[in-house]
Every structure is written in structure tokens, then in C-alpha cells.
Scaffold this active site. Structure first.
Site, PDB file in Angstrom:
ATOM      1  N   SER A   1      36.301  47.008  32.913  1.00  0.00           N
ATOM      2  CA  SER A   1      37.221  48.239  32.824  1.00  0.00           C
ATOM      3  C   SER A   1      36.605  49.410  31.845  1.00  0.00           C
ATOM      4  CB  SER A   1      38.193  47.449  31.856  1.00  0.00           C
ATOM      5  OG  SER A   1      39.023  48.559  31.128  1.00  0.00           O
TER       6      SER A   1
ATOM      7  N   GLY B   1      42.146  36.909  41.864  1.00  0.00           N
ATOM      8  CA  GLY B   1      43.351  37.778  41.471  1.00  0.00           C
ATOM      9  C   GLY B   1      43.826  38.609  42.575  1.00  0.00           C
TER      10      GLY B   1
ATOM     11  N   TYR C   1      40.173  41.905  25.013  1.00  0.00           N
ATOM     12  CA  TYR C   1      39.897  42.681  26.227  1.00  0.00           C
ATOM     13  C   TYR C   1      38.765  43.380  26.058  1.00  0.00           C
ATOM     14  CZ  TYR C   1      41.056  45.163  30.652  1.00  0.00           C
ATOM     15  OH  TYR C   1      41.145  45.639  31.943  1.00  0.00           O
TER      16      TYR C   1
ATOM     17  N   ALA D   1      36.208  43.301  24.367  1.00  0.00           N
ATOM     18  CA  ALA D   1      35.149  42.380  24.183  1.00  0.00           C
ATOM     19  C   ALA D   1      34.706  41.722  25.548  1.00  0.00           C
ATOM     20  CB  ALA D   1      35.228  41.561  23.143  1.00  0.00           C
ATOM     21  N   ALA D   2      35.808  40.905  26.089  1.00  0.00           N
ATOM     22  CA  ALA D   2      35.583  40.276  27.273  1.00  0.00           C
ATOM     23  C   ALA D   2      35.056  41.329  28.471  1.00  0.00           C
ATOM     24  CB  ALA D   2      36.996  39.521  27.737  1.00  0.00           C
ATOM     25  N   LYS D   3      35.580  42.543  28.534  1.00  0.00           N
ATOM     26  CA  LYS D   3      35.074  43.397  29.794  1.00  0.00           C
ATOM     27  C   LYS D   3      33.485  43.719  29.550  1.00  0.00           C
ATOM     28  CE  LYS D   3      38.592  43.358  32.531  1.00  0.00           C
ATOM     29  NZ  LYS D   3      38.723  42.444  33.709  1.00  0.00           N
TER      30      LYS D   3
ATOM     31  N   ASP E   1      43.241  27.752  39.179  1.00  0.00           N
ATOM     32  CA  ASP E   1      43.529  28.336  37.988  1.00  0.00           C
ATOM     33  C   ASP E   1      41.996  28.339  37.183  1.00  0.00           C
ATOM     34  OD1 ASP E   1      43.548  29.192  35.271  1.00  0.00           O
ATOM     35  OD2 ASP E   1      44.929  27.429  34.664  1.00  0.00           O
TER      36      ASP E   1
HETATM   37  N1  LIG Z   1      45.363  48.164  36.147  1.00  0.00           N
HETATM   38  C1  LIG Z   1      44.546  48.758  35.496  1.00  0.00           C
HETATM   39  O1  LIG Z   1      44.781  50.052  35.023  1.00  0.00           O
HETATM   40  C2  LIG Z   1      43.215  48.290  35.352  1.00  0.00           C
HETATM   41  C3  LIG Z   1      42.193  49.087  34.403  1.00  0.00           C
HETATM   42  C4  LIG Z   1      41.070  48.391  34.124  1.00  0.00           C
HETATM   43  C5  LIG Z   1      40.423  47.108  34.638  1.00  0.00           C
HETATM   44  N2  LIG Z   1      41.483  46.457  35.372  1.00  0.00           N
HETATM   45  C6  LIG Z   1      41.207  45.108  35.698  1.00  0.00           C
HETATM   46  O2  LIG Z   1      41.247  44.835  37.062  1.00  0.00           O
HETATM   47  C7  LIG Z   1      41.683  43.654  37.396  1.00  0.00           C
HETATM   48  C8  LIG Z   1      42.926  43.641  38.262  1.00  0.00           C
HETATM   49  O3  LIG Z   1      43.918  44.294  37.454  1.00  0.00           O
HETATM   50  P1  LIG Z   1      45.183  44.347  37.913  1.00  0.00           P
HETATM   51  O4  LIG Z   1      46.088  45.340  36.956  1.00  0.00           O
HETATM   52  O5  LIG Z   1      45.413  44.666  39.411  1.00  0.00           O
HETATM   53  O6  LIG Z   1      45.917  42.948  37.556  1.00  0.00           O
HETATM   54  P2  LIG Z   1      47.212  42.182  37.606  1.00  0.00           P
HETATM   55  O7  LIG Z   1      47.550  41.385  36.543  1.00  0.00           O
HETATM   56  O8  LIG Z   1      48.119  42.752  38.790  1.00  0.00           O
HETATM   57  O9  LIG Z   1      46.419  41.007  38.654  1.00  0.00           O
HETATM   58  C9  LIG Z   1      45.659  39.755  38.022  1.00  0.00           C
HETATM   59  C10 LIG Z   1      45.717  39.025  39.184  1.00  0.00           C
HETATM   60  O10 LIG Z   1      44.884  37.822  38.612  1.00  0.00           O
HETATM   61  C11 LIG Z   1      45.764  36.821  38.579  1.00  0.00           C
HETATM   62  N3  LIG Z   1      45.063  35.564  37.624  1.00  0.00           N
HETATM   63  C12 LIG Z   1      45.028  35.992  36.183  1.00  0.00           C
HETATM   64  N4  LIG Z   1      44.590  34.911  35.627  1.00  0.00           N
HETATM   65  C13 LIG Z   1      44.208  34.224  36.457  1.00  0.00           C
HETATM   66  C14 LIG Z   1      43.714  32.697  36.442  1.00  0.00           C
HETATM   67  N5  LIG Z   1      43.332  32.078  35.433  1.00  0.00           N
HETATM   68  N6  LIG Z   1      43.457  31.986  37.442  1.00  0.00           N
HETATM   69  C15 LIG Z   1      43.666  32.494  38.798  1.00  0.00           C
HETATM   70  N7  LIG Z   1      44.171  33.817  38.969  1.00  0.00           N
HETATM   71  C16 LIG Z   1      44.421  34.449  37.697  1.00  0.00           C
HETATM   72  C17 LIG Z   1      47.026  36.824  38.284  1.00  0.00           C
HETATM   73  O11 LIG Z   1      47.752  35.882  39.113  1.00  0.00           O
HETATM   74  C18 LIG Z   1      47.191  38.257  39.053  1.00  0.00           C
HETATM   75  O12 LIG Z   1      47.511  38.000  40.449  1.00  0.00           O
HETATM   76  C19 LIG Z   1      41.589  43.172  36.041  1.00  0.00           C
HETATM   77  O13 LIG Z   1      40.549  42.183  35.661  1.00  0.00           O
HETATM   78  C20 LIG Z   1      42.161  43.997  34.975  1.00  0.00           C
HETATM   79  O14 LIG Z   1      41.438  43.838  33.621  1.00  0.00           O
HETATM   80  C21 LIG Z   1      42.706  46.910  35.720  1.00  0.00           C
END
Ligand SMILES: NC(=O)c1ccc[n+]([C@@H]2O[C@H](COP(=O)([O-])OP(=O)(O)OC[C@H]3O[C@@H](n4cnc5c(N)ncnc54)[C@H](O)[C@@H]3O)[C@@H](O)[C@H]2O)c1
Length: 251
Positions: A143, A13, A157, A159-161, A63
Site C-alpha cells: 500500500s 483475497g 496497517y 507497519a504491516a505493509k 484462512d
Molecule cells: N482498496 C484500497 O484502496 C487499497 C489501497 C492500498 C492497498 N490495498 C490492499 O489491497 C489488498 C486488497 O484490498 P481490497 O480493498 O480489494 O480488499 P478487500 O477487503 O475488498 O478484500 C480482501 C479479501 O481478502 C480476504 N481475506 C482477508 N483476510 C483473509 C485471511 N486471513 N484468509 C483468507 N482470506 C482473507 C477477504 O475475505 C477479502 O475477500 C489488501 O491487501 C489491501 O490492504 C487496498
């Protein structure tokens, strides 16, 4: 000597957001970073940013919803880079806020798979390589939703986290004897491009009011905690969840 010199770190990611911040900070610390994402263009852009300051990175497009794609890509990286010292799993998220009663059935599978099942796939793929090395660091991005739920609540979300935290503890028990630590970070309210697009001004105002530090987090503030857990310095820390939430939830 920089703290990640001669280490290969895979960051899922990392084409954007928190994962991108991890990739950039790790490259500054000397790591050879593997930018693993299904967004090829975004991954290439991060690779160019790292190259611009003289850092080392490669792009691995996969993926994580596919076991075959995950396993073959991890095996390929372990072969070409000779070792995988740490893996940070930041890929995930959810497309929009939805309440329990409105959550579509297929959205449940999609969100649980991309956050939680992908973590299982990654552990299963990378652990054999780390066991051979008798060293490894695995850090997942969970999260605050897993701690307290959110409002409005995306049930898939949350539940997954939550599942990711339980899997973190189980994997820490299974892999500890091989010199591998497994930990999670639980961020809240990070200003990333995806979340900036789905948060209304009212929601941002609510977050500012209800968070003791009075603001959203920058992605680098989450990356700092993740990078500590992915480092050699965190050698006696395993099975934990580190809350990085500005005090929004205190446990
Ligand atoms: N931004 C927030 O406020 C926040 C808060 C708590 C937790 N999180 C968690 O932090 C992590 C990153 O968040 P973010 O906001 O930077 O997310 P984001 O959506 O900006 O980035 C997610 C990245 O994961 C990649 N991705 C998603 N599914 C994929 C798959 N199946 N295979 C390969 N790549 C895949 C996407 O292309 C993207 O580049 C996530 O797991 C999110 O749940 C974010």
C-alpha cells in the site's frame, strides 16, 4: 496464444476487490485461476463469473492466519493442478481508520498477521514447489501507506505493509537463483466494496483533490500492474515495489 495459457495462478483475497479483478483478468488471459479466500460464498461467486465467460478457475477456501491451513491448501493445489506458476497475495486490509494512540493492542496483532505474517506463510508454503519447477512469480499487494503513512493513520496497517516491502526484497534475494521473482505493488485509494464502505464523502473529496490524476483507482487498474509482474514478461524484475497511486505519492 493468451499470455497465461497453461499457467496456474493462485490469487489470495480474490473473493472481492483487487484480488477479484486480478482473478478475472488472469482468467481472460487463459490462466487456471485458484480463488483462495476464507470467504467461501464470495469465492464461489467469482468462480461463477469466470465460468460465465468460459474461463478456468477453482475455489480454495483457507484462512491465511493459520500456517497449517495455508501449507496444506498450497500443497493440495500444487498436487491437483500439477504446478503453481504464480501467486498473488491480495488478502489483507484493515477494518477501520484508527490513530496510533487509539489503536487497540489486539487489533495490532490481527492486522499485522492478516497482511504480513500471511505473506511469510505463503512464501514458505509455495517456494518449495516453485524451486522444484525452477520458475515462479510472487506478487504482494502492499500500500501507499507503507511509503508515506496515511492520515488518519492506521499504525498496524502501515507497519504491516512496510514489512511486506522488506520481506519482498529479502525473498527476492533468497529465491532469485531458482528462477523465482518476488515483487510488490503499492496501490492507493482504490474504489473497492470494503473501502467504499469506510471512506466518508469528505475523504473521497480530499483524495480527488490531492491526487494528480484527480480520482480514485478502479481495481482493474491495480490488477494490470500486478499481472505484468506475475507474467513471464517481467523476467528481469525482482525485489521492486511498483507504485500505482495516480501520483498521490512520488518517490
Ligand atoms: N482498496 C484500497 O484502496 C487499497 C489501497 C492500498 C492497498 N490495498 C490492499 O489491497 C489488498 C486488497 O484490498 P481490497 O480493498 O480489494 O480488499 P478487500 O477487503 O475488498 O478484500 C480482501 C479479501 O481478502 C480476504 N481475506 C482477508 N483476510 C483473509 C485471511 N486471513 N484468509 C483468507 N482470506 C482473507 C477477504 O475475505 C477479502 O475477500 C489488501 O491487501 C489491501 O490492504 C487496498
Amino acid at each position: 496464444m493468451k499470455s497465461f495459457e497453461d499457467q496456474c495462478v493462485v490469487v489470495t483475497g480474490s473473493a472481492t476487490g483487487i484480488g477479484e479483478a486480478c482473478a478475472i483478468e488472469l482468467a481472460k488471459e487463459g490462466a487456471n485461476v485458484v480463488i483462495m479466500d476464507f470467504n467461501k460464498q464470495g469465492a464461489e461467486d467469482v468462480h461463477q463469473k469466470i465460468k460465465a465467460f468460459g474461463g478456468k478457475s477453482i475455489v480454495a477456501v483457507a484462512d491465511l492466519n493459520s500456517w497449517e491451513a495455508t501449507q496444506s491448501k498450497i500443497d493440495e493445489i500444487a498436487k491437483s493442478e500439477k504446478a503453481i506458476h504464480a501467486l498473488i497475495h491480495s488478502a489483507g486490509g484493515f477494518p477501520n481508520y484508527v490513530n496510533l494512540l487509539d489503536c487497540p493492542i489486539d487489533a495490532w496483532d490481527s492486522v499485522v498477521n492478516s497482511n504480513l505474517r500471511s505473506m511469510f506463510f505463503l512464501l514458505k508454503a509455495v517456494a518449495p514447489h516453485m524451486i522444484k519447477q525452477q520458475y515462479g512469480r510472487f506478487v504482494s499487494v502492499s500500500s501507499m501507506a507503507a511509503r508515506s503513512g496515511t492520515n488518519p493513520n492506521p499504525p498496524h496497517y502501515t507497519a504491516a505493509k512496510g514489512g511486506m516491502l522488506a520481506l519482498t526484497r529479502q525473498a527476492a534475494k533468497d529465491l532469485g537463483p531458482y528462477g523465482i521473482t518476488v515483487n510488490a505493488v503499492a496501490p492507493a485509494n482504490v474504489a473497492t466494496p470494503r473501502t467504499n464502505a469506510i471512506r466518508s464523502p469528505e475523504r473521497i473529496a480530499h483524495i480527488q483533490k490531492s491526487t494528480p490524476v484527480g480520482r480514485l483507482a478502479e481495481p482493474e487498474e491495480i490488477a494490470n500492474a500486478i499481472i505484468f509482474l506475475a507474467s513471464r514478461k517481467a523476467s528481469y524484475v525482482t525485489g521492486i515495489t511498483m507504485d500505482v497511486n495516480g501520483g498521490a505519492t512520488m518517490i
